[in-house]
Motif scaffolding. Structure first.
Motif, mmCIF file in Angstrom:
data_model
loop_
_atom_site.group_PDB
_atom_site.id
_atom_site.type_symbol
_atom_site.label_atom_id
_atom_site.label_comp_id
_atom_site.label_asym_id
_atom_site.label_seq_id
_atom_site.Cartn_x
_atom_site.Cartn_y
_atom_site.Cartn_z
ATOM 1 N N GLY A 550 0.805 -1.200 0.000
ATOM 2 C CA GLY A 550 0.000 0.000 0.000
ATOM 3 C C GLY A 550 0.851 1.269 0.000
ATOM 4 N N VAL A 551 0.222 2.359 0.403
ATOM 5 C CA VAL A 551 0.866 3.673 0.388
ATOM 6 C C VAL A 551 1.735 3.827 1.635
ATOM 7 N N LEU A 552 2.995 4.213 1.402
ATOM 8 C CA LEU A 552 3.908 4.427 2.524
ATOM 9 C C LEU A 552 3.459 5.639 3.343
ATOM 10 N N SER A 553 3.770 5.592 4.641
ATOM 11 C CA SER A 553 3.264 6.636 5.544
ATOM 12 C C SER A 553 3.870 8.011 5.233
ATOM 13 N N TYR A 554 5.110 8.058 4.733
ATOM 14 C CA TYR A 554 5.725 9.372 4.544
ATOM 15 C C TYR A 554 5.167 10.127 3.343
ATOM 16 N N ILE A 555 4.389 9.445 2.487
ATOM 17 C CA ILE A 555 3.819 10.150 1.329
ATOM 18 C C ILE A 555 2.799 11.193 1.778
ATOM 19 N N PRO A 556 1.773 10.819 2.499
ATOM 20 C CA PRO A 556 0.821 11.858 2.955
ATOM 21 C C PRO A 556 1.442 12.809 3.984
ATOM 22 N N ARG A 557 2.367 12.287 4.806
ATOM 23 C CA ARG A 557 2.994 13.166 5.794
ATOM 24 C C ARG A 557 3.837 14.255 5.116
ATOM 25 N N PHE A 558 4.444 13.888 4.012
ATOM 26 C CA PHE A 558 5.211 14.911 3.299
ATOM 27 C C PHE A 558 4.299 16.024 2.799
ATOM 28 N N ALA A 559 3.094 15.648 2.351
ATOM 29 C CA ALA A 559 2.155 16.684 1.902
ATOM 30 C C ALA A 559 1.798 17.620 3.054
ATOM 31 N N THR A 560 1.575 17.030 4.244
ATOM 32 C CA THR A 560 1.285 17.873 5.407
ATOM 33 C C THR A 560 2.483 18.758 5.748
ATOM 34 N N LEU A 561 3.681 18.157 5.698
ATOM 35 C CA LEU A 561 4.894 18.913 5.982
ATOM 36 C C LEU A 561 5.081 20.053 4.975
ATOM 37 N N ALA A 562 4.869 19.773 3.690
ATOM 38 C CA ALA A 562 5.036 20.803 2.669
ATOM 39 C C ALA A 562 4.030 21.934 2.856
#
Length: 764
Positions: A550-562
């Motif tokens: 599935g989708v790795l956790s850092y993908i959506p977290r990076f969007a939040t971080l950005a």
């Protein structure tokens, strides 16, 4: 005839002698005057008369014309002419009787001559008397000539004596004038060499209190003028080597050395005492619950009292400024560091905010991002407040120091201006109450300011500013490190704030302040790079997990971080954030590829799901951030490639015999003609029919199986519709190519058309 000539010559000489002695001709009786005149005209030669004068004989030539005139004028007088006319009248003769007349005249002439000779002989005593008189006269003349020679010699000697006396007199007059001028010059020189007692007392032992500064300044001005007055350009070079001038110059140098030493010692102690007094008073510094802006107005006012003294010290001895500058910098550095430390400590203590964790992209943390939404704006506000208070202060201190310590550099801050930006803000009243822009920086000898920039003085100024402000950067670093611990992302806003202050500083002004801001910017960049590196390590730790699906956790977290990073961007911090994006996404994509390689069976599904999630989460940001838009397109290309590979794999899995048959035909078409292919082994018409029966009899079931296989390992259900559409399109494209190939090689064989297959796929 010869006798007649001799007689006439004798008579003529006697007459001339008589004329010279008596001054006139004597009365001659019985002489034919006409005959005498005619004879004198014809026979008298040019004669020379020599005279003995003082300097020797002188020859005098009597011309014939002169003698003629003399005879005519002296021998034939008017009375004689009348007598001759009367004589002629006594003879009554005609023209024809000329010979008789001539004979008669001759007879009378002879008679007259005889009478004249007789008369001359009778006058011999008279002639002797005349000759004696002439001798006496000649002797007198000789005596007079001798006396005249003597008088001439004496007069010549007297003339020489008079000239000598006049020369000596002129010299005496000139000497008198020169002596008078010399006395005047010596008086002027003595006036220059005189040291007024009041100035000497002030220079050697006067007080440096504020009340006595006017006397000190006057004494300095006099001493400076006196020293300059004894220099060769201002003093005649003939005086420069005089013993008195040398001694007086040495005396003035001694006065200068004494005064410079006393003044330097006083100023060093004065600077230290001013700073010690301020440090000992706690009310000058920030205290618990109260931020206090540093106020140096009183300090500068007291220092300005001695600004003119420093300028005179510089003109007297430029080398004495070095130790004074070091003493001032050392003393004031203690005050500035104490103010910065107390202000920074109270600033951190008074800022209340929750601490955000530095772990953003760690795989072990949950997906909840609520912990990252705490408001930490007070942290960057505190940093901005620190800069707003101290950067203008440091620039003002630099400018004041430059002019106070007589550096020949341009003004760092215009009068009444501020160093950077707006000093006002939403700060405590205690901070703003002490605002005083009138620091008097430009009040120091405005007439002495120079427009040109002295590079040597500027280098010396920056070196002194290093001593003045060195160490204060540690308190700024402490604020940066404190802000980083609370919220690492605040480095972005702090970087923008610092860059704004840095761009407001001139390159040639307040050099240390620029260095301080540059160091702060580097410190903030270093801390942010530390955060980025730690986040990258968090991303890389994902590949250590056993099996990723599935989708790795850092993908959506990076969007939040950005999203959070974009909120903190100010001014020039865009580059800093873009560099972080580049590093983040590069590591994310590399890690994604590495994890996909651990299980090749599901690699394409894993990649397409994560690339799709990356695009979906950053869609809004990619529309406004060019750097993220670049990575968005990169993820889109990677997604399309993964989709193509996965769909092709599913299609080949269900229709392997069909497309393998087509591939064999395509390979042979490179070597043989299409008409020969049906005669090849395994590619006959019979083989084609068998393959079609096996692959397409129950094609609906095969398509359903293809759909189920596509759905089986997909964790992101929202991707299934788009993937199925891609799968159908890809299958139809491949089947259409197969139909065209069969129609070309096997023109008489019938197979299901593309339209039938498209309708079948649409119905499912």
């Amino acid at each position: 005839m010869r006798n007649v000539d001799d007689r006439n010559r004798l008579i003529f000489c006697i007459l001339n002698i008589c004329k010279d002695v008596l001054g006139r001709l004597p009365k001659v009786v019985g002489i034919d005057v006409v005959e005498m005149a005619l004879w004198a005209k014809e026979n008298t030669p040019t004669r020379a008369k020599e005279r003995n004068l003082q300097d020797g004989p002188v020859a005098t030539t009597v011309a014939e014309s002169e003698l003629k005139v003399s005879v005519e004028k002296e021998l034939v007088s008017q009375a004689e002419e009348e007598d001759m006319e009367a004589l002629l009248d006594t003879y009554v003769m005609g023209i024809g009787e000329a010979e008789a007349f001539s004979e008669r005249l001759k007879r009378e002439l002879l008679a007259l001559e005889a009478a004249n000779v007789h008369a001359i002989l009778e006058s011999e005593p008279l002639i002797e008397e005349v000759l004696q008189g002439l001798d006496v006269a000649t002797n007198c003349v000789d005596d007079m000539d001798e006396w005249l020679g003597i008088f001439n010699v004496k007069l010549r000697h007297m003339r020489e004596d008079i000239e000598s006396i006049e020369t000596r007199n002129n010299k005496l007059e000139m000497q008198s004038v020169n002596n008078k001028a010399l006395i005047e010059e010596l008086d002027k020189l003595l006036e220059r060499l005189r040291v007024p007692s009041e100035y000497a007392a002030c220079l050697t032992g006067g007080s440096f209190d504020e009340a006595h500064m006017l006397q000190n300044i006057e004494a300095c001005e006099w001493l400076t003028g006196a020293l300059h007055g004894l220099q060769v350009p201002n003093l005649d070079s003939t005086y420069a080597n005089m013993r008195a001038v040398k001694e007086k110059r040495a005396e003035l140098e001694k006065l200068k050395t004494t005064f410079v030493r006393r003044a330097s010692e006083f100023l060093r102690n004065y600077f230290a005492s001013l700073v010690d007094f301020m440090i000992s008073d706690k009310s000058y510094f920030s205290q618990r619950g109260q931020l206090k802006r540093p106020d140096h107005a009183d300090l500068r006012y007291k220092c300005r009292t001695y600004a003119r003294l420093l300028q005179h010290l510089k003109s007297l001895d430029k080398n004495c400024l070095g130790p004074l500058r070091k003493a001032y910098c050392s003393s004031l550095n203690l005050l500035l560091r104490r103010e910065a430390r107390e202000f920074a400590n109270e600033l951190r203590a008074s800022t209340k905010t929750s601490r955000n964790p530095t772990v953003w992209l760690e795989a072990s943390t949950g997906s909840n991002q609520n912990a990252h939404t705490a408001d930490t704006s007070s942290v960057s506000d505190a940093y901005a407040k620190m800069l707003t208070i101290f950067i203008p202060l440091l620039v003002d201190e630099s400018s004041f120091f430059a002019h106070f310590m007589c550096f020949e550099v341009p003004a760092l801050v215009p009068p009444g201006g501020v160093a950077n930006g707006n000093r006002s803000g939403n700060y405590n009243d205690e901070v703003n109450d002490d605002d005083d822009d009138d620091l008097g920086i430009m009040d120091i000898d405005e007439n002495d300011s120079k427009a040109g920039k002295n590079s040597a003085d500027l280098a010396a100024l920056n070196e002194s500013l290093q001593d003045l402000l060195d160490g204060i950067q540690e308190d700024f670093y402490a604020v940066v490190d404190w802000a980083y611990k609370i919220d690492p992302l605040r480095c972005i806003s702090m970087h923008g704030i610092t860059e704004r202050y840095l761009s407001g500083q001139k390159a040639d002004a307040a050099g240390f302040v620029r260095l301080l801001l540059g160091d702060l910017e580097s410190r903030i960049s270093m801390q942010f790079s530390r955060f980025v590196d730690e986040a990258c390590h968090q991303i890389e730790r994902n590949e250590r997990n056993v099996r990723q699906m599935g989708v790795l956790s850092y993908i959506p977290r990076f969007a939040t971080l950005a999203t959070r990073m974009e909120q903190y961007i100010q001014g020039q911090s865009r580059d800093l954030v873009d560099q972080a994006y580049t590093k983040f996404v590069s590591i994310m994509f590399v890690t994604l590829e590495k994890i996909a390689q651990t299980d090749l069976k599901y690699a394409d599904i894993f990649l397409l799901e994560n690339y799709a999630a990356f695009q979906n989460s950053l869609y809004d940001l990619a529309n406004v951030v060019p750097t993220l838009a670049k990575f968005y397109h990169q993820a889109s290309e990677a997604y399309e490639q993964a989709c193509t590979r996965h769909i092709s794999m599913i299609i080949y899995y269900q229709f392997e015999r069909l497309f393998q048959f087509a591939r064999k035909i395509e390979d042979l078409m490179y070597t043989i003609t299409p008409e020969e292919i049906p005669f090849q082994l395994g590619l006959s018409k019979m083989d084609l029919r068998k393959m079609l029966k096996a692959s397409l009899s129950g094609v609906d079931k095969s398509i359903s199986a293809m759909y189920k296989k596509l759905q089986k390992n997909l964790t992101s259900e929202e991707l299934l519709p788009s993937l199925w559409d891609k799968c159908k399109k890809e299958f139809l494209d491949k089947y259409e190519s197969f139909v065209q190939l069969v129609a070309k090689i096997y023109p008489n064989e019938t197979i299901p058309s593309v339209t039938e297959m498209r309708d079948l796929l649409a119905s499912m």
